[in-house]
Scaffold this active site. Structure first.
Site, mmCIF file in Angstrom:
data_model
loop_
_atom_site.group_PDB
_atom_site.id
_atom_site.type_symbol
_atom_site.label_atom_id
_atom_site.label_comp_id
_atom_site.label_asym_id
_atom_site.label_seq_id
_atom_site.Cartn_x
_atom_site.Cartn_y
_atom_site.Cartn_z
ATOM 1 N N LYS A 270 38.461 105.835 43.513
ATOM 2 C CA LYS A 270 37.023 105.922 43.782
ATOM 3 C C LYS A 270 36.290 105.440 42.535
ATOM 4 C CE LYS A 270 34.858 108.019 46.648
ATOM 5 N NZ LYS A 270 33.965 107.419 47.680
ATOM 6 N N ASP B 51 49.429 111.818 54.522
ATOM 7 C CA ASP B 51 49.468 112.601 55.759
ATOM 8 C C ASP B 51 48.796 111.841 56.898
ATOM 9 O OD1 ASP B 51 50.850 114.648 54.633
ATOM 10 O OD2 ASP B 51 49.401 116.215 55.162
ATOM 11 N N ASP C 102 37.892 106.394 50.411
ATOM 12 C CA ASP C 102 37.281 106.723 51.711
ATOM 13 C C ASP C 102 37.416 105.548 52.679
ATOM 14 O OD1 ASP C 102 35.610 105.408 49.915
ATOM 15 O OD2 ASP C 102 33.758 106.285 50.688
ATOM 16 N N TYR D 108 45.620 117.881 40.268
ATOM 17 C CA TYR D 108 46.436 119.068 40.566
ATOM 18 C C TYR D 108 47.030 119.690 39.298
ATOM 19 C CZ TYR D 108 46.245 117.737 45.510
ATOM 20 O OH TYR D 108 45.824 117.418 46.778
ATOM 21 N N ASP E 41 47.908 112.491 48.555
ATOM 22 C CA ASP E 41 48.200 113.655 49.382
ATOM 23 C C ASP E 41 47.541 113.482 50.754
ATOM 24 O OD1 ASP E 41 48.965 116.156 50.181
ATOM 25 O OD2 ASP E 41 47.793 117.266 48.697
#
Ligand code: NAD
Length: 370
Positions: free
Chosen positions: A194, A255, A227, A143, A251
Site C-alpha cells: 500500500k 485465503d 486493495d 505481526y 495472510d
C-alpha cells in the site's frame, strides 16, 4: 539409488496421521519404482506431543527438524487441548517450529484442476486453468513489529497499536524467492503493498524495484496496491502468476486466492527458509487445512492437500520436478475419473474413503511404471 532424501514426518493431530499415511504409501512407491532413496523419520508435534511430553514441540523434535532436508507436517490442534495454557497449546508448537527454522517465505499455490472447476464459487470461465502462486513474507511485518500493545493515555483514553516494519534484507530475501519462482513459471511477478498510504509500502516498492533492476530485469515486474489486488483476484485471477507481498496482506490475499479453488482439502503449502552452508534450504510443507476434529478417525478426510504438499517438497527441496509432476498428474487423473472424497463430492461422482483415494492414486502411478 540416488542420495538419501532425509525427511521428518510430523503427522500431528486429528486427521493429520490419516492423511500422512497416504504419503507414506507414495514414498514406498517412489522408492520401489523410481529408485529414489528416502530416509523418513517420524516425530510428534501439537497435541500429540503435549500428551506425550507435556510440550507441543520437544527440543529433540526441533533438532530433528533442523537436521532434516525437509519437514512434512499434517495438522495440529483440537478441542481436547482447549484448556491447555496458551504457551503449551498445539498451535504454539507449530509456531515455534516455523520461527526456529526461520521460514520467511510462505508459498501458497492456487490451482484449479479441470475436474474441480465447479467447486469454485466463481464462474468456470474465470477460474478454469488458474495456476497462481502467492509468496507471503512470514516472519516480520506488523505481526511481529515493536512497539505493540494496549495502553491508557494520560487523559484516560485507551489505545491499541502495532508496528508495521520491514528491513531491506527482509524484503530482499522474500522478493528473491518470488523472482526465482517466476523464472521457473511464466516469468511474471506482482509485488503488492500500500505504497499510496504507508511508508513501509513505499520502502517495500523501492527495495523490490532495486533488486529487480540489479538481478532480475528479465522477469516482468508489476506493482499493485493490496486493495486492488484483492479485487483483481476475484475479477480476473488469471492475470497473475507469482504474487509477492508482506505478512499481513499475504495472510488475507492467500485465503482469498485459496477460495478461488473452492476446496480446503486440496490446498498444499510450503514455507521456505534460508539456504545453509551446504546449499540446503530449510523447508516445511503442510496442507493449508487444520486437524478437522469433526471428521477425524472416520477415514473420510481428503489426503490430496498433503500429497500435493509432498509434491511441492519434491519440487522445491529436492529439485525434482519430474516426480512432483508424476504425483500431481496422478491426482488429476483420479479426479477426472470421477472419484471424490466427501469434501469435494459433486453430482455424478463416486464418494470414496481416504485410503481408497490413496489406492486410486497409486493405481495411476502404476500405469506410468508399466
Ligand atoms: P479445519 O481446516 O480443520 O476444518 C475446517 C472444515 O474443513 C471442517 O469442516 C473440516 O472437516 C473440513 N476439512 C478440513 N480439511 C479437510 C480434509 N483434508 N478433508 C475433508 N475435509 C476437511 O479448520 P478448523 O475447524 O477451523 O480448525 C480445527 C483445528 O485445526 C483447530 O484446533 C485449529 O486451531 C487447527 N488448525 C490447524 C492448522 C495447522 O495445523 N496448520 C491450520 C488451521 C487450523
Amino acid at each position: 539409488m540416488t542420495a538419501n532424501r532425509k525427511i521428518l514426518f510430523l503427522p500431528g493431530d486429528g486427521i493429520g496421521p490419516e492423511v500422512m499415511r497416504e504419503v507414506h504409501r507414495v514414498i514406498d512407491w517412489l522408492t520401489k519404482h523410481r529408485g529414489l532413496g528416502f530416509e523418513v523419520q517420524e516425530g510428534l508435534v501439537g497435541g500429540a506431543a503435549y500428551d506425550a511430553h507435556g510440550t507441543s514441540l520437544a527440543d529433540e523434535t526441533l533438532a530433528d527438524a533442523m537436521a532434516s532436508d525437509a519437514v512434512l507436517l499434517g495438522a495440529v490442534g483440537g478441542p481436547k487441548w482447549d484448556d491447555v495454557p496458551r504457551q503449551l497449546r498445539p498451535e504454539a508448537g507449530l509456531l515455534r517450529l516455523r520461527k526456529e527454522m526461520d521460514l520467511y517465505a510462505n508459498l501458497r499455490p492456487a490451482t484449479v484442476l479441470d475436474a474441480l472447476v465447479d467447486a469454485s464459487t466463481l464462474k468456470p470461465e474465470i477460474v478454469r486453468g488458474l495456476d497462481l502462486m502467492i509468496v507471503r513474507e512470514l516472519t516480520a511485518g506488523v505481526y511481529f513489529g515493536e512497539p505493540r500493545g494496549i495502553e491508557t493515555l494520560p487523559d484516560g483514553v485507551r489505545r491499541g497499536f502495532d508496528t508495521q516494519v520491514y528491513t531491506a534484507p527482509e524484503i530482499e530475501r522474500v522478493a528473491r524467492v518470488a523472482f526465482e519462482l517466476a523464472r521457473k513459471r511464466t516469468n511474471k511477478v506482482h509485488s503488492v503493498e500500500k505504497a499510496n498510504v504507508m511508508e513501509s509500502g513505499v520502502f517495500w516498492r523501492e527495495e523490490v524495484s532495486r533488486l529487480h533492476a540489479a538481478e532480475y530485469a528479465d522477469v516482468e515486474l508489476n506493482h499493485m496496491y493490496a486493495d486492488n489486488c484483492a479485487m483483481q483476484l476475484v475479477r480476473w485471477p488469471k492475470q497473475f502468476d507469482v504474487i509477492v507481498t508482506d505478512n499481513l496482506f499475504g495472510d488475507l490475499l492467500s485465503d482469498c486466492a485459496a477460495m478461488l479453488t473452492g476446496s480446503l482439502g486440496m490446498l498444499p503449502s510450503a514455507s521456505l527458509g534460508a539456504v545453509d552452508g551446504m546449499g540446503q534450504r530449510r523447508a516445511l510443507y503442510e496442507p493449508v487445512h487444520g486437524s478437522a476434529p469433526d471428521i477425524a478417525g472416520r477415514r473420510i478426510a481428503n489426503p490430496i492437500a498433503t500429497l500435493l504438499s509432498f509434491a511441492m517438497m519434491m519440487r522445491y527441496s529436492f529439485d525434482d520436478a519430474a516426480n512432483a509432476e508424476l504425483i500431481e498428474n496422478a491426482v488429476q487423473k483420479v479426479l477426472a475419473g470421477g472419484l471424490r472424497t466427501a469434501d469435494i463430492m459433486q453430482e455424478g461422482t463416486a464418494k470414496v474413503s481416504t485410503d481408497v483415494m490413496g489406492d486410486a492414486i497409486l493405481r495411476e502411478l502404476d500405469k506410468v511404471a508399466r
